[in-house]
Write a protein that holds these residues in place. Structure first.
Motif, PDB file in Angstrom:
ATOM      1  N   ALA A 289      16.946   8.335  36.993  1.00 47.98           N
ATOM      2  CA  ALA A 289      17.395   6.941  36.896  1.00 47.98           C
ATOM      3  C   ALA A 289      18.898   6.836  37.157  1.00 47.98           C
ATOM      4  CB  ALA A 289      17.047   6.371  35.524  1.00 47.98           C
ATOM      5  N   HIS A 290      19.672   7.764  36.581  1.00 48.61           N
ATOM      6  CA  HIS A 290      21.121   7.824  36.809  1.00 48.61           C
ATOM      7  C   HIS A 290      21.419   7.974  38.301  1.00 48.61           C
ATOM      8  CE1 HIS A 290      25.238   9.525  36.615  1.00 48.61           C
ATOM      9  NE2 HIS A 290      24.755  10.430  37.456  1.00 48.61           N
ATOM     10  N   ASN A 291      20.706   8.877  38.958  1.00 56.22           N
ATOM     11  CA  ASN A 291      20.954   9.132  40.378  1.00 56.22           C
ATOM     12  C   ASN A 291      20.600   7.934  41.249  1.00 56.22           C
ATOM     13  OD1 ASN A 291      21.877  11.702  39.874  1.00 56.22           O
ATOM     14  ND2 ASN A 291      19.982  12.718  40.458  1.00 56.22           N
ATOM     15  N   ILE A 292      19.457   7.331  41.006  1.00 55.65           N
ATOM     16  CA  ILE A 292      19.047   6.186  41.828  1.00 55.65           C
ATOM     17  C   ILE A 292      20.063   5.049  41.699  1.00 55.65           C
ATOM     18  CG2 ILE A 292      17.295   4.388  42.102  1.00 55.65           C
ATOM     19  CD1 ILE A 292      15.211   6.591  41.389  1.00 55.65           C
ATOM     20  N   ALA A 293      20.435   4.730  40.477  1.00 55.83           N
ATOM     21  CA  ALA A 293      21.434   3.673  40.261  1.00 55.83           C
ATOM     22  C   ALA A 293      22.785   4.083  40.849  1.00 55.83           C
ATOM     23  CB  ALA A 293      21.565   3.372  38.770  1.00 55.83           C
TER      24      ALA A 293
ATOM     25  N   LYS B 122      18.241   1.629  26.256  1.00 54.54           N
ATOM     26  CA  LYS B 122      16.870   1.981  26.657  1.00 54.54           C
ATOM     27  C   LYS B 122      16.814   3.366  27.296  1.00 54.54           C
ATOM     28  CE  LYS B 122      15.397  -2.779  27.389  1.00 54.54           C
ATOM     29  NZ  LYS B 122      14.926  -3.778  28.369  1.00 54.54           N
ATOM     30  N   SER B 123      17.890   3.764  27.945  1.00 51.55           N
ATOM     31  CA  SER B 123      17.936   5.074  28.590  1.00 51.55           C
ATOM     32  C   SER B 123      17.917   6.211  27.582  1.00 51.55           C
ATOM     33  CB  SER B 123      19.179   5.197  29.470  1.00 51.55           C
ATOM     34  OG  SER B 123      19.134   4.268  30.522  1.00 51.55           O
ATOM     35  N   LYS B 124      18.391   5.950  26.379  1.00 45.37           N
ATOM     36  CA  LYS B 124      18.426   6.991  25.345  1.00 45.37           C
ATOM     37  C   LYS B 124      17.015   7.459  24.986  1.00 45.37           C
ATOM     38  CE  LYS B 124      22.873   6.282  24.929  1.00 45.37           C
ATOM     39  NZ  LYS B 124      23.783   7.044  25.716  1.00 45.37           N
ATOM     40  N   LYS B 125      16.013   6.637  25.304  1.00 45.88           N
ATOM     41  CA  LYS B 125      14.621   6.986  25.002  1.00 45.88           C
ATOM     42  C   LYS B 125      13.977   7.837  26.093  1.00 45.88           C
ATOM     43  CE  LYS B 125      14.084   2.711  22.422  1.00 45.88           C
ATOM     44  NZ  LYS B 125      13.426   1.408  22.349  1.00 45.88           N
ATOM     45  N   LEU B 126      14.654   7.957  27.236  1.00 45.78           N
ATOM     46  CA  LEU B 126      14.105   8.718  28.347  1.00 45.78           C
ATOM     47  C   LEU B 126      14.275  10.215  28.134  1.00 45.78           C
ATOM     48  CD1 LEU B 126      15.504   6.656  31.365  1.00 45.78           C
ATOM     49  CD2 LEU B 126      13.163   6.618  30.482  1.00 45.78           C
ATOM     50  N   ASP B 127      13.331  10.986  28.659  1.00 48.95           N
ATOM     51  CA  ASP B 127      13.492  12.443  28.651  1.00 48.95           C
ATOM     52  C   ASP B 127      14.625  12.782  29.630  1.00 48.95           C
ATOM     53  OD1 ASP B 127      12.150  13.534  31.390  1.00 48.95           O
ATOM     54  OD2 ASP B 127      11.058  11.767  30.653  1.00 48.95           O
TER      55      ASP B 127
ATOM     56  N   ASN C   4      29.108  13.812  30.302  1.00 45.84           N
ATOM     57  CA  ASN C   4      29.540  12.708  29.436  1.00 45.84           C
ATOM     58  C   ASN C   4      29.687  11.410  30.247  1.00 45.84           C
ATOM     59  OD1 ASN C   4      30.198  11.577  26.967  1.00 45.84           O
ATOM     60  ND2 ASN C   4      32.377  11.980  27.220  1.00 45.84           N
ATOM     61  N   CYS C   5      28.654  11.141  31.039  1.00 46.51           N
ATOM     62  CA  CYS C   5      28.667  10.007  31.957  1.00 46.51           C
ATOM     63  C   CYS C   5      28.667   8.681  31.201  1.00 46.51           C
ATOM     64  CB  CYS C   5      27.449  10.079  32.883  1.00 46.51           C
ATOM     65  SG  CYS C   5      27.398   8.753  34.082  1.00 46.51           S
ATOM     66  N   LYS C   6      29.459   7.746  31.690  1.00 46.33           N
ATOM     67  CA  LYS C   6      29.580   6.417  31.084  1.00 46.33           C
ATOM     68  C   LYS C   6      29.050   5.316  32.011  1.00 46.33           C
ATOM     69  CE  LYS C   6      31.803   7.995  27.490  1.00 46.33           C
ATOM     70  NZ  LYS C   6      31.028   8.328  26.328  1.00 46.33           N
ATOM     71  N   CYS C   7      28.189   5.675  32.969  1.00 46.19           N
ATOM     72  CA  CYS C   7      27.658   4.669  33.883  1.00 46.19           C
ATOM     73  C   CYS C   7      26.712   3.722  33.143  1.00 46.19           C
ATOM     74  CB  CYS C   7      26.948   5.326  35.065  1.00 46.19           C
ATOM     75  SG  CYS C   7      25.326   6.022  34.704  1.00 46.19           S
ATOM     76  N   LYS C   8      26.375   2.604  33.803  1.00 47.08           N
ATOM     77  CA  LYS C   8      25.512   1.599  33.183  1.00 47.08           C
ATOM     78  C   LYS C   8      24.166   2.189  32.768  1.00 47.08           C
ATOM     79  CE  LYS C   8      26.211  -1.006  36.778  1.00 47.08           C
ATOM     80  NZ  LYS C   8      26.094  -2.045  37.802  1.00 47.08           N
ATOM     81  N   THR C   9      23.625   3.073  33.580  1.00 50.65           N
ATOM     82  CA  THR C   9      22.323   3.664  33.266  1.00 50.65           C
ATOM     83  C   THR C   9      22.414   4.563  32.044  1.00 50.65           C
ATOM     84  OG1 THR C   9      21.686   3.592  35.590  1.00 50.65           O
ATOM     85  CG2 THR C   9      20.443   5.077  34.172  1.00 50.65           C
ATOM     86  N   CYS C  10      23.389   5.435  32.013  1.00 56.69           N
ATOM     87  CA  CYS C  10      23.513   6.387  30.908  1.00 56.69           C
ATOM     88  C   CYS C  10      23.911   5.703  29.599  1.00 56.69           C
ATOM     89  CB  CYS C  10      24.511   7.481  31.271  1.00 56.69           C
ATOM     90  SG  CYS C  10      23.918   8.565  32.594  1.00 56.69           S
ATOM     91  N   GLU C  11      24.619   4.591  29.694  1.00 52.27           N
ATOM     92  CA  GLU C  11      25.062   3.859  28.501  1.00 52.27           C
ATOM     93  C   GLU C  11      24.023   2.851  27.990  1.00 52.27           C
ATOM     94  OE1 GLU C  11      28.203   4.089  26.655  1.00 52.27           O
ATOM     95  OE2 GLU C  11      27.918   6.024  27.625  1.00 52.27           O
TER      96      GLU C  11
END
Length: 128
Positions: free
Chosen positions: A87-91, A75-80, A65-72
């Motif tokens: 993307a979450h890890n790199i950021a 546009k990220s919601k469209k990623l597999d 239930n991550c709330k980071c900028k990437t997960c929130e």
């Protein structure tokens, strides 16, 4: 710690790079003892949890239930799931290394380690 001391004595101001280190707590501890940079395969094999200084199973990002900028980011919601975790890890690694740098600048790295369970006696043993 001993390697950093030798490098400083023999070679002066050379960078100490740690291969195979992607665990946030280890990165922080190695930074405290003089490591300058890190790399590992963890960013595409595990899920980074910088809130708890852990690496989790790669498939567990949505369970966190991550709330980071990437997960929130909408546009990220469209990623597999795989791409989102990468993307979450790199950021997350970028943000976390910046946090380590700020702690170093403020001379608060040891306090941060102690607040995350690294005891003074462990640190003393490393230095001996």
């Amino acid at each position: 710690f001993k390697i950093r001391k030798i490098i400083d004595k023999v070679r002066g101001n050379h960078i100490l790079h740690v291969l195979g280190c992607g665990h946030p707590l280890n990165m922080t501890l190695y930074s405290y003892y003089g490591a300058d940079s890190f790399d590992s395969r963890d960013w595409y094999q595990k899920t980074l949890d910088t809130e708890n200084l852990l690496l989790r199973d790669f498939a567990h990002l949505e369970l966190m239930n991550c709330k980071c900028k990437t997960c929130e980011n909408p546009k990220s919601k469209k990623l597999d799931p795989y791409s989102l975790t990468v993307a979450h890890n790199i950021a997350g690694y970028l943000d976390f290394t910046e946090k380590i740098q700020e702690l170093i600048k403020k001379n608060q790295l040891k306090d941060f380690l102690v607040s995350h369970g690294i005891q003074d006696k462990i640190m003393e043993k490393i230095q001996s």
